[in-house]
Design an enzyme around this catalytic site. Structure first.
Site, PDB file in Angstrom:
ATOM      1  N   HIS A 163       0.866  -1.186   0.000  1.00  0.00           N
ATOM      2  CA  HIS A 163       0.000   0.000   0.000  1.00  0.00           C
ATOM      3  C   HIS A 163       0.900   1.232   0.000  1.00  0.00           C
ATOM      4  O   HIS A 163       1.731   1.407   0.893  1.00  0.00           O
ATOM      5  CB  HIS A 163      -0.923  -0.010   1.221  1.00  0.00           C
ATOM      6  N   GLU A 211       1.758   3.839   3.071  1.00  0.00           N
ATOM      7  CA  GLU A 211       2.224   3.333   4.361  1.00  0.00           C
ATOM      8  C   GLU A 211       3.728   3.586   4.464  1.00  0.00           C
ATOM      9  O   GLU A 211       4.553   2.728   4.123  1.00  0.00           O
ATOM     10  CB  GLU A 211       1.830   1.862   4.501  1.00  0.00           C
ATOM     11  N   HIS A 228       3.670  -3.142   7.009  1.00  0.00           N
ATOM     12  CA  HIS A 228       2.544  -2.250   6.763  1.00  0.00           C
ATOM     13  C   HIS A 228       2.382  -1.267   7.909  1.00  0.00           C
ATOM     14  O   HIS A 228       2.973  -1.432   8.983  1.00  0.00           O
ATOM     15  CB  HIS A 228       1.240  -3.056   6.649  1.00  0.00           C
ATOM     16  N   GLU A 239       2.027  -5.092  11.064  1.00  0.00           N
ATOM     17  CA  GLU A 239       1.493  -3.729  11.152  1.00  0.00           C
ATOM     18  C   GLU A 239       2.262  -2.973  12.229  1.00  0.00           C
ATOM     19  O   GLU A 239       2.251  -3.350  13.400  1.00  0.00           O
ATOM     20  CB  GLU A 239      -0.003  -3.769  11.504  1.00  0.00           C
TER      21      GLU A 239
END
Length: 352
Positions: A71, A74, A166, A230
């Protein structure tokens, strides 16, 4: 080093990736494409924009993939990967493990968006064959690059790892967490849970079904230990507090620069584990989430509360302690708009 080598070693690999991948002119003294740079103990190769392969002269037993920017907005993971590559280019880091760095979606980075046309983290394990967007094409290329990287490893017993880095769209009750992809019945690994805890990632979400994410691709296709990691919340370039992911960057650096990574004994008290309770998909245009946009990941709801409506279908909290994660009412039709999760004790897990 000669002058050209010195110049190339000083190139900003992210700027080079964004310029070249998006069709802009790259000056000759900035062109890393197909270049080889040496460091004390090995070489870096740049076979394509956003793809960097580290080949030690005497590689140890691990093959490590570190990916970011599936993405494009990010930024913290992009900065981690960029800085690690720069550390090797400038002789500050000397990897002894074969390493593949991937800046996955340069087109999305260039426009500061999550993606250009399609969510790339829904396009792996062959799902890229269903379209022809830039994300479809790049996902296919990345699969082939990983396949080639693992295939080129020395013969013998190898350990394969893939950490897909991420940051989340929203805040989280637990700032850092990792998704442990579906293992198809294989036990969960204490060493990996300990490594993640040392990275500051002390919350684990278990995925109990096949998906089309990048990390699951590496698990299923290549037998790697792989995770979607994450590391906090999405922020613009230059606004990330590097102290918040310093532990993760330190551990990734140790992973590739030490022949034998020393970890403490597994301690179940360090980590909280959650299992997916339900997956709620958006199937119609009239889809609504019934809580504010700023509600954090892992927020708990009371039994009976309304979470979402998908047309006439209502989704209520079914059990006490159910929490929400990855809510996004704007996903494409047919995609996941929300997960609910519940905490599970380690005693229920098969561990090795």
């Amino acid at each position: 080093m000669n002058q050209k080598t010195n110049e190339l070693a000083a190139v900003n690999v992210l700027d080079w990736t964004l310029a070249g991948y998006n069709g802009n002119t790259v000056a000759a003294n900035q062109q890393l494409l197909n270049a080889t740079l040496k460091y004390d103990g090995g070489e870096l190769h740049f076979p394509d924009y956003g793809i960097v392969i580290v080949e030690p002269e005497q590689p140890s037993g691990k093959d490590v993939v570190l990916s970011c920017a599936v993405h494009g907005d990010e930024t913290a993971p992009i900065e981690i990967v960029r800085d690690m590559i720069h550390g090797i280019m400038r002789g500050e880091l000397k990897p002894v493990q074969r390493t593949l760095f991937l800046i996955a979606n340069p087109a999305a980075i260039a426009i500061g968006k999550r993606f250009v046309e399609m969510n790339m983290n829904r396009l792996f394990s062959g799902a890229h064959q269903e379209g022809n967007s830039r994300e479809h094409q790049r996902a296919a290329q990345l699969e082939q690059v990983i396949t080639d990287f693992f295939a080129a490893a020395p013969e013998g017993q190898r350990e394969r790892y893939h950490y897909d880095l991420h940051t989340a769209i929203r805040d989280s009750e637990f700032e850092k967490f990792a998704v442990y992809p579906f293992t198809h019945g294989a036990p969960y690994k204490k060493a990996q849970l300990t490594f993640l805890a040392e990275c500051g990632v002390e919350t684990i979400l278990l995925n109990q079904a096949p998906t089309t994410t990048f990390s699951y691709y590496s698990v299923r296709t290549h037998g790697a230990d792989a995770f979607t990691v994450e590391l906090g919340k999405v922020r613009p370039f230059g606004e990330n507090d590097h102290s918040k992911f310093a532990a993760a960057q330190t551990m990734f650096t140790k992973l590739i620069c030490e022949r034998e990574l020393k970890l403490p004994e597994f301690d179940a008290n360090r980590t909280r584990v959650f299992d997916v309770c339900r997956t709620i998909n958006r199937t119609v245009e009239n889809f609504t989430l019934h809580f504010p946009d700023d509600v954090a990941n892992f927020t708990a709801f009371e039994k009976g509360e309304l979470l979402a409506t998908d047309g006439d279908q209502e989704y209520l909290v079914e059990q006490s302690g159910e929490r929400i994660i990855f809510p996004n009412a704007k996903v494409a039709l047919g995609q996941r708009a929300l997960l609910t999760v519940v905490e599970v004790p380690f005693a229920q897990l098969q561990l090795v």
